[in-house]
Design a protein around this motif. Structure first.
Motif, PDB file in Angstrom:
ATOM      1  N   ASP A 193      20.416  11.366 -12.672  1.00 11.02           N
ATOM      2  CA  ASP A 193      20.250  12.293 -13.794  1.00 11.02           C
ATOM      3  C   ASP A 193      18.938  13.067 -13.664  1.00 11.02           C
ATOM      4  O   ASP A 193      18.854  14.244 -14.030  1.00 11.02           O
ATOM      5  N   TYR A 194      17.916  12.406 -13.122  1.00  9.33           N
ATOM      6  CA  TYR A 194      16.645  13.105 -12.911  1.00  9.33           C
ATOM      7  C   TYR A 194      16.577  13.715 -11.505  1.00  9.33           C
ATOM      8  O   TYR A 194      16.277  14.900 -11.341  1.00  9.33           O
ATOM      9  N   PHE A 195      16.841  12.892 -10.483  1.00 10.96           N
ATOM     10  CA  PHE A 195      16.748  13.370  -9.093  1.00 10.96           C
ATOM     11  C   PHE A 195      18.041  14.093  -8.710  1.00 10.96           C
ATOM     12  O   PHE A 195      18.887  13.558  -7.990  1.00 10.96           O
ATOM     13  N   GLN A 196      18.171  15.317  -9.222  1.00  8.57           N
ATOM     14  CA  GLN A 196      19.386  16.078  -8.965  1.00  8.57           C
ATOM     15  C   GLN A 196      19.270  16.838  -7.645  1.00  8.57           C
ATOM     16  O   GLN A 196      18.184  17.054  -7.120  1.00  8.57           O
ATOM     17  N   MET A 197      20.440  17.237  -7.151  1.00  8.19           N
ATOM     18  CA  MET A 197      20.489  17.930  -5.855  1.00  8.19           C
ATOM     19  C   MET A 197      19.638  19.202  -5.879  1.00  8.19           C
ATOM     20  O   MET A 197      18.993  19.550  -4.897  1.00  8.19           O
ATOM     21  N   ASP A 198      19.623  19.866  -7.021  1.00  8.00           N
ATOM     22  CA  ASP A 198      18.846  21.091  -7.170  1.00  8.00           C
ATOM     23  C   ASP A 198      17.381  20.719  -7.420  1.00  8.00           C
ATOM     24  O   ASP A 198      16.985  20.414  -8.544  1.00  8.00           O
ATOM     25  N   GLY A 199      16.596  20.698  -6.365  1.00  6.65           N
ATOM     26  CA  GLY A 199      15.170  20.396  -6.512  1.00  6.65           C
ATOM     27  C   GLY A 199      14.742  19.087  -5.881  1.00  6.65           C
ATOM     28  O   GLY A 199      13.582  18.899  -5.531  1.00  6.65           O
ATOM     29  N   TYR A 200      15.663  18.140  -5.741  1.00  5.86           N
ATOM     30  CA  TYR A 200      15.308  16.823  -5.172  1.00  5.86           C
ATOM     31  C   TYR A 200      16.360  16.394  -4.140  1.00  5.86           C
ATOM     32  O   TYR A 200      16.959  15.332  -4.253  1.00  5.86           O
ATOM     33  N   VAL A 201      16.572  17.255  -3.144  1.00 10.56           N
ATOM     34  CA  VAL A 201      17.658  17.020  -2.182  1.00 10.56           C
ATOM     35  C   VAL A 201      17.543  15.645  -1.524  1.00 10.56           C
ATOM     36  O   VAL A 201      18.481  14.848  -1.540  1.00 10.56           O
ATOM     37  N   THR A 202      16.372  15.359  -0.943  1.00 13.08           N
ATOM     38  CA  THR A 202      16.189  14.104  -0.198  1.00 13.08           C
ATOM     39  C   THR A 202      16.361  12.893  -1.105  1.00 13.08           C
ATOM     40  O   THR A 202      17.073  11.945  -0.753  1.00 13.08           O
ATOM     41  N   ASP A 203      15.732  12.920  -2.273  1.00 16.88           N
ATOM     42  CA  ASP A 203      15.833  11.800  -3.214  1.00 16.88           C
ATOM     43  C   ASP A 203      17.284  11.598  -3.659  1.00 16.88           C
ATOM     44  O   ASP A 203      17.779  10.469  -3.712  1.00 16.88           O
ATOM     45  N   HIS A 204      17.947  12.700  -3.994  1.00 16.92           N
ATOM     46  CA  HIS A 204      19.334  12.623  -4.473  1.00 16.92           C
ATOM     47  C   HIS A 204      20.229  11.977  -3.411  1.00 16.92           C
ATOM     48  O   HIS A 204      21.044  11.098  -3.727  1.00 16.92           O
ATOM     49  N   ILE A 205      20.049  12.398  -2.163  1.00 19.48           N
ATOM     50  CA  ILE A 205      20.899  11.859  -1.083  1.00 19.48           C
ATOM     51  C   ILE A 205      20.580  10.389  -0.832  1.00 19.48           C
ATOM     52  O   ILE A 205      21.489   9.580  -0.606  1.00 19.48           O
TER      53      ILE A 205
END
Length: 637
Positions: free
Chosen positions: A420-432
């Motif tokens: 919910d916080y680490f979204q693909m838009d802005g946090y690509v590496t974290d989201h993946i």
């Protein structure tokens, strides 16, 4: 005899109060173009206090003939600025000479901290060492023990900041031993340094003195935790970190979010050591304490107010980071349980499962004993809240699907929160990374699932979450991540293929597989081969040339991918001899690559021993199979 009259002393006390106010309160409002304005003003006041004290000391020295009454100055030279016996020699702390040394030392201490705060480290060090030299005259006692510890804490921080870790360690360990010996031999509430320049009516209560002294020692523990971590003494660092967190709670001196994140980070150390009870306790405490930071401001409130916007961002990020620590807890618990339960081909060993279930009762009793001996976080207000969160997730290895699923669901809830916080838009590496952890949770849960069809569906969930991301990622910017995803997708399709074949074999032999099953099997087989090949293609030069020598970090994955591609091509089912021949030739080509690469680079063989052995065997057998097929094709023409 020179002496301060009450008005002169009151003026000194007022200057000190003003200096403290400038440092701790006014400095927060200093403009960006003059960030140390208040601290420079505070420095001038401290210098004036120092001059007044020195003038008084000089006047008194003249009247006393330059001698010090009562005590003799210690004659031994300090080693690295620290005397051997700090308790046995020197002026008594409450003697006139001892109090003068402490007051001058305190001003030097505050000047030292002031210079460090304004990024003038050499001058800061000089003032702090001057404080140490003044304290050399005194033995540790109630009026000065706080200063003895504070100055060493500051020197510890200073040297640690210069990466002189062992020097920092010396100062901090001495501060620790001073505290421990003082508490053992005296233990009375010591004078706080601010009280050297306080009017009688402003002196602290015993309770406040104790709190401030304990907080100084808590800082010693905190800095030592950092020092031990930097020295690679991870177990010792974890112990000191745990003690620091506990003391901060007891003293009610902590920032909720900072404390919670430190506790969550500490949990990761315990998890790597297989100490899941302590790991769970840290995470449960982190969750409870993070709630003390309050509700996340709404988007609407954040849009209207910049401070609320920053607070919203801060709370959401820190809680998402704590959620990621929970994910790792659940994932590692499932993976470690799998290692305990799997046989030599990676399947559930039912005999081992029963054996571990019998041992479970003993473990539960040990867990209870362990809880009683462990250093638990919390106060009366938080103990019950922490315990109620602990009850929602186990810390013993799950031994069957029901237990594994309960751990999986806790992990999955935290995946949702983190994403919910680490979204693909802005946090690509974290989201993946979070998606990869989610996929790994499914993979670990699938191990416990006896129903092959349901197990296959779990792997399909993994494909569904990773495949779109892998195909959409920019190959130039996210090469390493794409390689990880390709390899995982290839392995996942491979597992699904094996499961589909196992299901079909339960119903009939391979010769009578129906067209639907063959089609499904070939689809999974081709998909796995496709992603292994994509991984291998990503290693090629821009001209499409495969490297002659593989880099160490991709050596094993590349050779395993070659081996798997060979195996997959040989397993594709086709009624067309031409297609069969093409598949077998591709298979042989990849087996031979593994063999030839390891012959040319013998050190590579150690990384793929099993695959190399099978590749040699297949490189010998496949030509015979190819020749038989060719002969059959020739006779049919």
């Amino acid at each position: 005899m020179a002496s301060f009259n009450s008005n002169e002393w009151r003026a000194i006390c007022d200057k000190f109060t003003n200096a403290q106010n400038l440092t701790e309160i006014e400095s927060r409002n200093d403009p960006e173009n003059d960030p140390f304005r208040s601290k420079y003003k505070a420095r001038e006041l401290l210098r004036e206090i120092y001059c007044s004290l020195k003038n008084f000391e000089a006047g008194e020295g003249e009247e006393e003939g330059g001698g010090e009454s009562g005590d003799q100055r210690p004659t031994e030279q300090p080693v690295d600025g620290q005397r051997e016996d700090l308790f046995g020699q020197g002026f008594s702390g409450d003697s006139p000479a001892g109090l003068r040394a402490a007051k001058l030392g305190a001003v030097e201490y505050y000047l030292g901290v002031n210079h460090v705060d304004t990024e003038e480290l050499p001058a800061g060090q000089e003032h702090l060492m001057n404080c140490m030299k003044l304290l050399e005259r005194c033995r540790v006692s109630s009026p000065n023990v706080s200063l003895f510890i504070h100055v060493r804490n500051q020197l510890g921080i200073l040297w640690a900041g210069r990466d002189e870790t062992e020097t920092a360690q010396g100062f901090l360990e001495t501060a620790e031993s001073i505290y421990q010996r003082y508490m053992k031999e005296d233990g009375s509430p010591p004078t706080d340094m601010t009280e050297y320049f306080a009017a009688e009516e402003s002196l602290l209560t015993h309770q406040e003195r104790i709190k401030r002294f304990e907080l100084a020692y808590t800082h010693t523990m905190y800095y030592l935790a950092q020092v031990y971590k930097n020295l690679g003494q991870t177990e010792r660092a974890a112990t000191y970190c745990h003690t620091t967190l506990q003391r901060q709670l007891q003293l009610n001196q902590f920032t909720p979010m900072e404390w919670a994140l430190n506790a969550a980070t500490l949990s990761q150390y315990y998890i790597t050591k297989g100490r899941y009870m302590e790991g769970r306790h840290c995470l449960s405490a982190a969750t409870v304490i993070s709630d003390l930071a309050g509700e996340v401001p709404s988007e609407a409130a954040a849009q209207e107010n910049e401070a609320e916007s920053e607070r919203r961002e801060h709370l959401r990020q820190k809680r998402a980071e704590i959620a990621r620590c929970w994910i790792k807890y659940c994932l590692n618990l499932l993976q470690d349980a799998k290692k305990q339960l799997e046989d030599n081909i990676g399947e559930l060993d039912t005999d081992r499962q029963e054996e571990l279930k019998r041992a479970r009762r003993r473990e539960e009793e040990e867990e209870e004993k362990g809880r009683k001996s462990a250093l638990l976080f919390g106060s009366e207000d938080t103990f019950d809240s922490i315990a109620s969160i602990e009850e929602k997730v186990m810390c013993l290895f799950p031994l069957d699907f029901t237990e594994a699923r309960s751990v999986f669901l806790v992990g999955q809830n935290h995946v949702t929160q983190a994403k919910d916080y680490f979204q693909m838009d802005g946090y690509v590496t974290d989201h993946i990374e979070i998606l990869q952890d989610h996929s790994a949770l499914f993979r670990s849960l699938a191990f416990f699932e006896e129903d092959l069809e349901r197990r296959c569906k779990m792997h399909k969930r993994r494909v569904d979450m990773l495949e779109p991301i892998c195909n959409d990622l920019n190959a130039q910017y996210y090469l390493m991540i794409r390689r990880q995803l390709m390899f995982e997708l290839a392995e996942t399709y491979n597992e699904m293929m094996d499961l589909k074949l196992a299901l079909a074999n339960r119903q009939a032999d391979t010769q009578s597989l129906d067209n639907h099953t063959i089609k499904k099997f070939n689809h999974l087989c081709s998909a796995s081969a496709k992603y292994f090949q994509m991984f291998l293609d990503s290693l090629c030069s821009p001209e499409g040339k495969f490297p002659e020598r593989l880099e160490e970090e991709v050596l094993r994955p590349a050779l395993v991918a070659r081996f798997r591609v060979a195996r997959l091509h040989s397993r594709l089912i086709s009624t067309s001899p031409t297609v069969q021949l093409d598949n077998l030739n591709k298979s042989l080509e990849n087996y031979k690559y593994v063999v030839q690469y390891c012959e040319a680079n013998p050190e590579a063989g150690a990384t793929v021993e099993t695959e190399l052995e099978l590749s040699k065997e297949m490189a010998g057998l496949l030509p015979l199979k190819i020749n038989r097929l060719k002969a059959r094709m020739a006779s049919n023409n």
